[in-house]
Scaffold this motif. Structure first.
Motif, mmCIF file in Angstrom:
data_model
loop_
_atom_site.group_PDB
_atom_site.id
_atom_site.type_symbol
_atom_site.label_atom_id
_atom_site.label_comp_id
_atom_site.label_asym_id
_atom_site.label_seq_id
_atom_site.Cartn_x
_atom_site.Cartn_y
_atom_site.Cartn_z
ATOM 1 N N ALA A 164 39.793 90.205 27.936
ATOM 2 C CA ALA A 164 39.557 89.473 29.061
ATOM 3 C C ALA A 164 41.096 89.226 30.035
ATOM 4 N N GLY A 165 41.567 90.126 30.928
ATOM 5 C CA GLY A 165 42.523 90.376 31.617
ATOM 6 C C GLY A 165 43.236 89.810 32.696
ATOM 7 N N ALA A 166 44.004 90.149 33.693
ATOM 8 C CA ALA A 166 44.475 89.428 35.007
ATOM 9 C C ALA A 166 43.312 90.163 36.124
ATOM 10 N N GLU A 167 42.708 89.661 37.533
ATOM 11 C CA GLU A 167 42.757 90.351 38.683
ATOM 12 C C GLU A 167 43.436 91.868 38.798
ATOM 13 N N PHE A 214 40.845 88.739 47.483
ATOM 14 C CA PHE A 214 39.815 88.702 47.725
ATOM 15 C C PHE A 214 38.169 88.845 46.558
ATOM 16 N N LEU A 215 36.928 88.102 47.102
ATOM 17 C CA LEU A 215 35.731 87.716 45.989
ATOM 18 C C LEU A 215 35.353 88.865 46.044
ATOM 19 N N PHE A 216 34.396 89.753 45.276
ATOM 20 C CA PHE A 216 33.231 91.071 44.617
ATOM 21 C C PHE A 216 31.961 89.718 44.764
ATOM 22 N N ASN A 217 31.229 90.158 45.033
ATOM 23 C CA ASN A 217 29.817 89.386 44.698
ATOM 24 C C ASN A 217 29.444 88.700 44.349
ATOM 25 N N GLY A 218 31.072 88.046 45.116
ATOM 26 C CA GLY A 218 30.910 85.933 44.931
ATOM 27 C C GLY A 218 31.461 85.665 43.030
ATOM 28 N N ARG A 219 31.930 86.963 42.360
ATOM 29 C CA ARG A 219 31.967 86.222 40.719
ATOM 30 C C ARG A 219 33.624 87.321 40.682
ATOM 31 N N ASN A 220 33.667 88.805 41.269
ATOM 32 C CA ASN A 220 34.486 89.189 40.597
ATOM 33 C C ASN A 220 36.018 89.180 41.689
ATOM 34 N N LYS A 221 37.046 88.754 41.087
ATOM 35 C CA LYS A 221 37.785 88.520 41.716
ATOM 36 C C LYS A 221 39.139 89.780 42.161
#
Length: 372
Positions: A164-167, A214-221
């Motif tokens: 789990a890394g940073a965006e 931004f938020l892609f697909n409501g979950r990927n920042k």
């Protein structure tokens, strides 16, 4: 001219097949000939479609998608020969290439296919195999005929997703950010139904850039660091006067082979080192040479700033739907992207509606190891 040459070739194929058929049956006993005709009819090799004029057969083939055309070729010996005619796929290739909305490092047409528009010799075309090249390059066919993810790349992709890394962060730059009548970045910031903003700018980079999440697909920042050539007032004045401005992102170091050589300005070097990939916005409303863009892209993709595995998304952008645009394949060719070691993709996009943007971002995030 290309169409007439194709029709002549198809007529030649048809006549050869029919002549072979007549010759084969002429030298057989009547009973055996009748048995072979019955077998051929059962196999579907002779039908009312076979006896249509070649012009009509060709018209039918032009309406079939590639997968149906390949199925037609499996119906009989006659249609296999017609569908495999090299001039046919050369016609489709040259007809459709300008309408492809995207092209990437795995599907870019090879140089010899882009430079053989005047070739008419069938044997030369067979050597080039336009059919295989079309199926490899066409966006419609990529999902069905594309290569599997290499084993090492798949393993790396899997391992990246265990941590789990940073965006992910991407640097966005290019003339399409500044020259178009509709600002791509402004539309992105005020289109929550397409791409919600997940974080406001936290840091300014010398007045020429800032980062927005931004938020892609409501979950990927993910984060985009937008880099402009100069400040907003100078950019607007240059756009209205249709003049170019001296970019603060690059330092010109000289010329080589008739084009400028750039290095990245000191205030941008840290950005180039910190990002996971790049978004280059090209102005697709102009078909001017892109040598300046080519040189600037090479500057930000220098190995000194990071690994060659970082992806490059080129948004071939116009202001509004319906505007004349340079085809994505042409943009890729002008930027000489095939010379890059980085994975890359050119995606058609529209600033006003953001059409095509999500397709490009989806590719970019996947290439950066994000599981969508």
């Amino acid at each position: 001219m290309m169409r007439s040459a194709l029709l002549r070739s198809l007529r030649s194929v048809r006549e050869t097949l029919l002549s072979d058929h007549r010759a084969r049956h002429t030298h057989l006993p009547q009973r055996r000939a009748e048995e072979e005709e019955e077998e051929e009819e059962e196999e579907g090799s002779s039908s009312s479609l076979d006896h249509l004029p070649v012009d009509v057969q060709f018209l039918i083939m032009t309406y079939l998608p590639p997968e149906d055309l390949c199925r037609l070729g499996g119906c009989s010996r006659y249609w296999r020969s017609m569908v495999q005619e090299p001039l046919l796929w050369r016609y489709f290739f040259m007809r459709d290439m300008a309408s492809w909305t995207s092209v990437d490092h795995a599907s870019m047409p090879r140089e010899e296919f882009l430079s053989t528009a005047a070739v008419t010799d069938r044997w030369e075309l067979r050597r080039l195999d336009y059919m295989s090249e079309y199926l490899r390059c066409s966006p419609v066919c990529r999902g069905q005929y594309g290569q599997q993810r290499p084993a090492l790349e798949a393993v790396a992709y899997f391992l990246q997703n265990l941590v789990a890394g940073a965006e992910p962060r991407f640097a966005m730059l290019g003339p399409g950010l500044e020259q178009l009548d509709v600002s791509l970045m402004t539309t992105m910031m005020y289109s929550p139904h397409i791409l919600p903003v997940a974080g406001i700018p936290q840091r300014q980079i010398g007045g020429i850039g800032s980062g927005i999440s931004f938020l892609f697909n409501g979950r990927n920042k993910f984060n985009i660091i937008t880099l402009y050539s100069t400040n907003s007032s100078e950019r607007e004045r240059a756009r209205l006067e249709q003049q170019s401005v001296r970019s603060k992102l690059f330092v010109q170091e000289g010329e080589a082979e008739g084009r400028s050589v750039y290095s990245v300005a000191p205030q941008v070097q840290e950005v180039c080192q910190a990002v996971n990939g790049f978004i280059f916005v090209s102005n697709a409303e102009t078909d001017r040479g892109r040598m300046e863009e080519y040189s600037q892209l090479r500057a930000v993709l220098q190995p000194i700033w990071g690994p060659a595995s970082r992806p490059l998304l080129v948004l071939s952008c116009v202001s509004r739907e319906g505007a004349d645009r340079t085809p994505s394949v042409t943009v890729a060719h002008q930027l000489q992207l095939h010379l890059l070691t980085n994975p890359w993709m050119v995606q058609d996009a529209v600033s006003e509606s953001l059409a095509g943007l999500l397709d490009g971002l989806c590719w970019l995030l996947k290439q950066s190891g994000v599981r969508l």
